[in-house]
Structures are given as structure tokens and as C-alpha cells.
Design a protein around this motif. Structure first.
Motif, PDB file in Angstrom:
ATOM      1  N   THR A 194      -7.806  20.983  -1.462  1.00  0.00           N
ATOM      2  CA  THR A 194      -9.182  21.408  -1.225  1.00  0.00           C
ATOM      3  C   THR A 194      -9.684  20.976   0.144  1.00  0.00           C
ATOM      4  O   THR A 194     -10.405  21.730   0.815  1.00  0.00           O
ATOM      5  CB  THR A 194     -10.113  20.846  -2.317  1.00  0.00           C
ATOM      6  OG1 THR A 194      -9.744  21.422  -3.572  1.00  0.00           O
ATOM      7  CG2 THR A 194     -11.569  21.205  -2.035  1.00  0.00           C
ATOM      8  N   ASP A 195      -9.317  19.773   0.583  1.00  0.00           N
ATOM      9  CA  ASP A 195      -9.764  19.316   1.892  1.00  0.00           C
ATOM     10  C   ASP A 195      -9.298  20.275   2.984  1.00  0.00           C
ATOM     11  O   ASP A 195     -10.045  20.596   3.921  1.00  0.00           O
ATOM     12  CB  ASP A 195      -9.229  17.911   2.174  1.00  0.00           C
ATOM     13  CG  ASP A 195      -9.855  16.849   1.292  1.00  0.00           C
ATOM     14  OD1 ASP A 195     -10.216  17.170   0.151  1.00  0.00           O
ATOM     15  OD2 ASP A 195      -9.969  15.694   1.731  1.00  0.00           O
ATOM     16  N   GLY A 196      -8.061  20.733   2.866  1.00  0.00           N
ATOM     17  CA  GLY A 196      -7.552  21.695   3.835  1.00  0.00           C
ATOM     18  C   GLY A 196      -8.273  23.021   3.762  1.00  0.00           C
ATOM     19  O   GLY A 196      -8.568  23.633   4.798  1.00  0.00           O
ATOM     20  N   TYR A 197      -8.566  23.473   2.537  1.00  0.00           N
ATOM     21  CA  TYR A 197      -9.290  24.740   2.391  1.00  0.00           C
ATOM     22  C   TYR A 197     -10.658  24.654   3.068  1.00  0.00           C
ATOM     23  O   TYR A 197     -11.077  25.565   3.803  1.00  0.00           O
ATOM     24  CB  TYR A 197      -9.506  25.086   0.917  1.00  0.00           C
ATOM     25  CG  TYR A 197      -8.281  25.126   0.044  1.00  0.00           C
ATOM     26  CD1 TYR A 197      -7.006  25.363   0.557  1.00  0.00           C
ATOM     27  CD2 TYR A 197      -8.401  24.921  -1.333  1.00  0.00           C
ATOM     28  CE1 TYR A 197      -5.896  25.392  -0.276  1.00  0.00           C
ATOM     29  CE2 TYR A 197      -7.304  24.955  -2.164  1.00  0.00           C
ATOM     30  CZ  TYR A 197      -6.048  25.186  -1.646  1.00  0.00           C
ATOM     31  OH  TYR A 197      -4.963  25.208  -2.471  1.00  0.00           O
ATOM     32  N   ILE A 198     -11.364  23.567   2.790  1.00  0.00           N
ATOM     33  CA  ILE A 198     -12.705  23.391   3.357  1.00  0.00           C
ATOM     34  C   ILE A 198     -12.631  23.308   4.881  1.00  0.00           C
ATOM     35  O   ILE A 198     -13.437  23.927   5.605  1.00  0.00           O
ATOM     36  CB  ILE A 198     -13.369  22.126   2.786  1.00  0.00           C
ATOM     37  CG1 ILE A 198     -13.618  22.268   1.278  1.00  0.00           C
ATOM     38  CG2 ILE A 198     -14.676  21.819   3.522  1.00  0.00           C
ATOM     39  CD1 ILE A 198     -14.625  23.295   0.881  1.00  0.00           C
ATOM     40  N   ALA A 199     -11.678  22.554   5.393  1.00  0.00           N
ATOM     41  CA  ALA A 199     -11.559  22.401   6.842  1.00  0.00           C
ATOM     42  C   ALA A 199     -11.284  23.739   7.513  1.00  0.00           C
ATOM     43  O   ALA A 199     -11.872  24.058   8.563  1.00  0.00           O
ATOM     44  CB  ALA A 199     -10.444  21.407   7.163  1.00  0.00           C
ATOM     45  N   ARG A 200     -10.418  24.545   6.924  1.00  0.00           N
ATOM     46  CA  ARG A 200     -10.106  25.840   7.529  1.00  0.00           C
ATOM     47  C   ARG A 200     -11.296  26.794   7.468  1.00  0.00           C
ATOM     48  O   ARG A 200     -11.545  27.555   8.411  1.00  0.00           O
ATOM     49  CB  ARG A 200      -8.878  26.450   6.846  1.00  0.00           C
ATOM     50  CG  ARG A 200      -7.593  25.729   7.246  1.00  0.00           C
ATOM     51  CD  ARG A 200      -6.376  26.233   6.474  1.00  0.00           C
ATOM     52  NE  ARG A 200      -5.158  25.629   6.998  1.00  0.00           N
ATOM     53  CZ  ARG A 200      -4.714  24.431   6.663  1.00  0.00           C
ATOM     54  NH1 ARG A 200      -5.403  23.693   5.786  1.00  0.00           N
ATOM     55  NH2 ARG A 200      -3.616  23.948   7.195  1.00  0.00           N
ATOM     56  N   SER A 201     -12.032  26.742   6.374  1.00  0.00           N
ATOM     57  CA  SER A 201     -13.226  27.584   6.283  1.00  0.00           C
ATOM     58  C   SER A 201     -14.260  27.165   7.325  1.00  0.00           C
ATOM     59  O   SER A 201     -14.855  28.009   8.013  1.00  0.00           O
ATOM     60  CB  SER A 201     -13.825  27.486   4.881  1.00  0.00           C
ATOM     61  OG  SER A 201     -15.004  28.266   4.781  1.00  0.00           O
ATOM     62  N   ALA A 202     -14.483  25.846   7.453  1.00  0.00           N
ATOM     63  CA  ALA A 202     -15.441  25.356   8.452  1.00  0.00           C
ATOM     64  C   ALA A 202     -15.003  25.732   9.858  1.00  0.00           C
ATOM     65  O   ALA A 202     -15.820  26.093  10.718  1.00  0.00           O
ATOM     66  CB  ALA A 202     -15.577  23.836   8.328  1.00  0.00           C
ATOM     67  N   ALA A 203     -13.696  25.663  10.118  1.00  0.00           N
ATOM     68  CA  ALA A 203     -13.193  26.006  11.442  1.00  0.00           C
ATOM     69  C   ALA A 203     -13.401  27.494  11.742  1.00  0.00           C
ATOM     70  O   ALA A 203     -13.780  27.860  12.865  1.00  0.00           O
ATOM     71  CB  ALA A 203     -11.712  25.649  11.545  1.00  0.00           C
ATOM     72  N   ARG A 204     -13.162  28.340  10.753  1.00  0.00           N
ATOM     73  CA  ARG A 204     -13.388  29.781  10.967  1.00  0.00           C
ATOM     74  C   ARG A 204     -14.845  30.050  11.296  1.00  0.00           C
ATOM     75  O   ARG A 204     -15.163  30.865  12.161  1.00  0.00           O
ATOM     76  CB  ARG A 204     -12.978  30.574   9.728  1.00  0.00           C
ATOM     77  CG  ARG A 204     -11.478  30.668   9.506  1.00  0.00           C
ATOM     78  CD  ARG A 204     -11.125  31.771   8.519  1.00  0.00           C
ATOM     79  NE  ARG A 204     -11.786  31.609   7.234  1.00  0.00           N
ATOM     80  CZ  ARG A 204     -11.286  30.908   6.219  1.00  0.00           C
ATOM     81  NH1 ARG A 204     -10.119  30.275   6.363  1.00  0.00           N
ATOM     82  NH2 ARG A 204     -11.936  30.829   5.064  1.00  0.00           N
TER      83      ARG A 204
END
Length: 423
Positions: free
Chosen positions: A143-153
Motif C-alpha cells: 500500500t505504501d508503494g501504491y500511495i507513493a505512486r499515486s501522489a507522484a502522478r
């Protein structure tokens, strides 16, 4: 003379239960042993507190009172008369000493994922204009990776996964922040929070830490080590109950710059003014969003009573003693070569769980659970055992290792490659 002749039970007979007496001695001498009575426990050996903590005895009566009196009788008056409105900050101040934070730096509410999103996006907004990337712990909980990638996009930055030990070498002046897990959920490895934070700061980047597997198990030292932002759940070592609300930490010097991507009426400077224009409240209150989940919040507050008179340093000392003892018992009781610890042996690199690589781990854990030892496993080959020093005894550790040996002797050996195993 053969082993079989020497031992009428045969060469595959179980070993002597040589650590049982030692477990009894350690429990008698345990300064935290009496805390076990603060929890609702049974004959099950419960070693899954790194997923869901046991029920503290103070919780049921408190929740019953909240439902029957505060909600049932006082109703809307409880927002002021029962302190509902201030619960997120009040309970944050109760968690603060367990993670090395001063009052006014922790707010409780929302889920870990939501708080991660707030922290990462706010961190990006606080970073310099020339930043083009965020670093993410390459071994992170998904989940941490999912959130980070969404925030980066959303913010136009790139995500670069990096092994935690290499963050100090990989951070550059283009890095806005790094999102790192304090303890690896799979292996129980403790990452170097002081060193990684200092390395990020030396490059001008922010440090965002996920404390889900460390808060309540070991000292964190957020203030002392200058951590910028941190999040964590409360249903593991803090024993707040299933789905209990998470928390957000914001370093005091950053609070006035904290620009939440989820501005809500609860974090408004005048929440009952109903102004269409958003003006953030001062301090940690700006980490709030919408109406707090009162039932879960107050259950968590009652759960934290179990920490009265307890220091996190004493908890850490027992945690290390428990995990050392468990590993000794596994070495004595488990058939040779069937399991291998993937948790670091060094105390400075170990959280409060022991992870064992084991072929056919799912079947092995199912066998343990049928015999009254509850841990869990992670695909493809990891058995996880969480040690919660407030209620886990040395007898629990010895019993779990003994039953593990029994299960492994009863099940046919499986080649590690059959399950993609490493052990």
C-alpha cells in the motif's frame, strides 16, 4: 550402536524439552509479567500481535459506556461534555511518548493509507521547486508503494524504489522525500531511522516514516532524530482493535507549512463557520480531515490504559529477550534444515517479530493454528511470529517453538523450490 538402538523411540523422536524450565524462570523474573493481566487472553499462544493486538480489559466497559451513556443519553452533547471533539489530539498526545514525540505533534484519525497520502503530498509541497523524484523503500508494504505512486502522478514527480540501506547513497538534490518503513513487515528487519533521516536532510530532502511495525514495540525517537513526517496504525502493538484509527506526526517546525491535500471542515481554523474558503487551523489540528470515528477512537483511548506505568525502553528489552529466546528454542526443537530465520540476529537491526523461511509455510502455519499457536505467513515461504511484550510470555515463546517442531516432524519435508522458498 545406532541411534535407533540407543533411543527406543527412534532417531526421529522429538528432542528433550530443555528450554521449558528456563522459560519459567524468565517469566518469574519478568518485570512486565503482571501486565498480561491487563488483556483478555486464553490458552492460545497468540503471536500475531504484529497484525492485530489482543483485547485490553479496559476496552469493553468503556465502549459500553460510550454507546449507552455518551451516545444513548447525552447524544449530541457528548461532542463537548464527553470530550469527543478533542479526542484526535488528546489521544495523539497519549501515543506521542511511545514514539518519542512531544505533545501537540500527533493527531489520530483516518486510516494509515489516508495519513500516508496526506504526509507524502504535503511533503512534496514543502520540498524545493527543483525536486523531480521521491524515493520509496523497495521492500515496502504494498500500500505504501501504491500511495507513493499515486501522489507522484498527481504532483508530476517520479518514484524511484531504493533499498533502505542505500537511501543515503541514492538521495540527490532532486529528491523531495523518501518514504521508508521503520520495520520491514515481512522479515522484521529494523531500518536505521536516525542514519537515513540524517542522510536525507543532508541532501535537503524530507524523511517520511511508516511506524506500523515499530510503534509500541521499540523506541522510535521522532523528535530526537528530527523526523519530518510519520504515520502509523494502532491495531498492532498498540492494541487499539480491528481497524482502529491511524495517526499522523508532523514535526513542530513544519506544522505551519503543512499543506494537507485533504482539507476538511475538521481542520479548518473556524470549523463551525462553514466558510467556503479554506483556512487551516494552527498546529497539528490541520492534520484532521472530516468527522472523527468516535467509537473506534475512544476504544483506542481505553486500550492505551494498558500502557500506564510502562516505559518503551523496558518493552524493547523484553522484546529482544523474547525473540532471542524463541530463536534458541527453534534451534533446539525444529528439525535441522527445515526453517531458517530471515530476521536479523543483530539487536540493532531487529524489530519485535521473528520471520522464518519455511517450505510449504502456509500448511505449516495452518498446522500450528490447529494446535493452538497463532502466527501468520506471507507468500511464498515466510512464517511470522510477533512478540508483544505487554502480554507475550517466555512460556508462550517456548510452547510455540515446541509445537513448530512437532508440526514440522509430522509433515513431510517439501523441497524449498516447490513453493519458491528461500530456506
Amino acid at each position: 550402536m545406532s541411534d535407533a538402538a540407543e533411543n527406543p523411540l527412534g532417531p526421529d523422536a522429538p528432542p528433550a524439552r530443555e528450554h521449558a524450565g528456563r522459560a519459567e524462570q524468565l517469566d518469574v523474573a519478568d518485570p512486565l509479567g503482571a501486565l498480561r493481566d491487563r488483556f483478555v487472553l486464553d490458552d492460545t499462544v497468540y503471536l500475531d500481535g504484529n497484525s492485530l493486538g489482543a483485547l485490553p480489559r479496559a476496552v469493553p466497559d468503556r465502549v459500553a459506556d460510550v454507546i449507552a451513556r455518551e451516545w444513548g443519553e447525552l447524544r449530541i452533547r457528548s461532542w463537548s461534555e464527553s470530550g469527543w471533539w478533542t479526542a484526535p489530539e488528546r489521544i495523539g498526545d497519549k501515543i506521542a511518548p511511545l514514539i518519542g514525540a512531544a505533545p501537540g505533534r500527533v493527531v489520530v484519525g483516518d486510516s494509515t493509507s489516508v495519513n500516508l497520502f496526506k504526509a507524502v503530498v504535503a511533503g512534496i509541497r514543502m520540498a524545493g521547486k527543483g525536486c523531480t523524484e521521491i524515493l520509496v523503500d523497495a521492500t515496502t508494504f504494498p500500500t505504501d508503494g501504491y500511495i507513493a505512486r499515486s501522489a507522484a502522478r498527481m504532483t508530476g514527480l517520479a518514484v524511484r524504489p531504493v533499498e533502505p540501506a542505500r537511501i543515503g547513497d541514492e538521495v540527490t538534490e532532486r529528491t523531495a522525500l523518501a518514504l521508508v518503513n521503520h520495520v520491514d513487515y515481512r522479515t522484521g528487519r529494523l531500518n536505521d531511522l536516525p542514519g537515513i533521516t540524517a542522510a536525507l536532510h543532508s541532501a535537503g530532502a524530507l524523511a517520511v516514516w511508516d511506524l506500523c511495525h515499530s510503534a509500541g514495540a521499540l523506541p522510535v525517537g521522532l523528535d530526537a532524530h528530527g523526523v519530518d513526517l510519520a504515520v502509523g496504525c494502532t491495531y498492532k502493538y498498540l492494541n487499539g482493535g480491528p481497524g482502529s484509527p491511524a495517526y499522523l506526526y508532523v514535526r513542530e517546525s513544519l506544522q505551519e507549512r503543512f499543506d494537507s491535500p485533504l482539507p476538511g471542515w475538521n481542520s479548518h481554523a473556524e470549523p463551525f463557520g462553514m466558510d467556503p474558503d479554506y483556512a487551516p487551523a494552527d498546529g497539528i489540528v490541520r492534520g484532521r480531515v472530516g468527522t472523527p470515528d468516535i467509537l473506534s477512537l475512544l476504544a483506542l483511548e481505553a486500550a492505551l490504559v494498558a500502557w500506564d506505568g510502562v516505559t518503551i525502553e523496558d518493552v524493547r528489552a523484553k522484546s529482544l529477550a523474547l525473540t532471542d529466546f524463541f530463536l534458541d528454542c527453534v534451534a533446539a526443537y525444529a528439525p535441522q534444515g527445515r526453517v531458517r530465520s530471515v530476521t536479523p540476529a543483530e539487536h540493532q537491526r531487529r524489530g519485535s517479530q521473528v520471520s522464518l523461511a519455511c517450505a510449504d509455510a502456509g500448511e505449516v502455519m495452518a498446522g500450528l493454528i490447529r494446535r493452538g499457536v497463532v502466527g501468520d505467513f506471507r507468500h511464498p515461504d515466510v512464517l511470522r511470529f510477533g512478540f508483544t511484550p505487554l502480554y507475550t510470555s517466555f512460556a508462550d515463546a517456548e510452547q510455540a517453538a515446541w509445537v513448530l517442531g512437532e508440526v514440522l516432524r509430522a509433515q513431510p519435508e517439501v523441497e524449498a523450490g516447490a513453493t519458491g522458498g528461500r530456506g
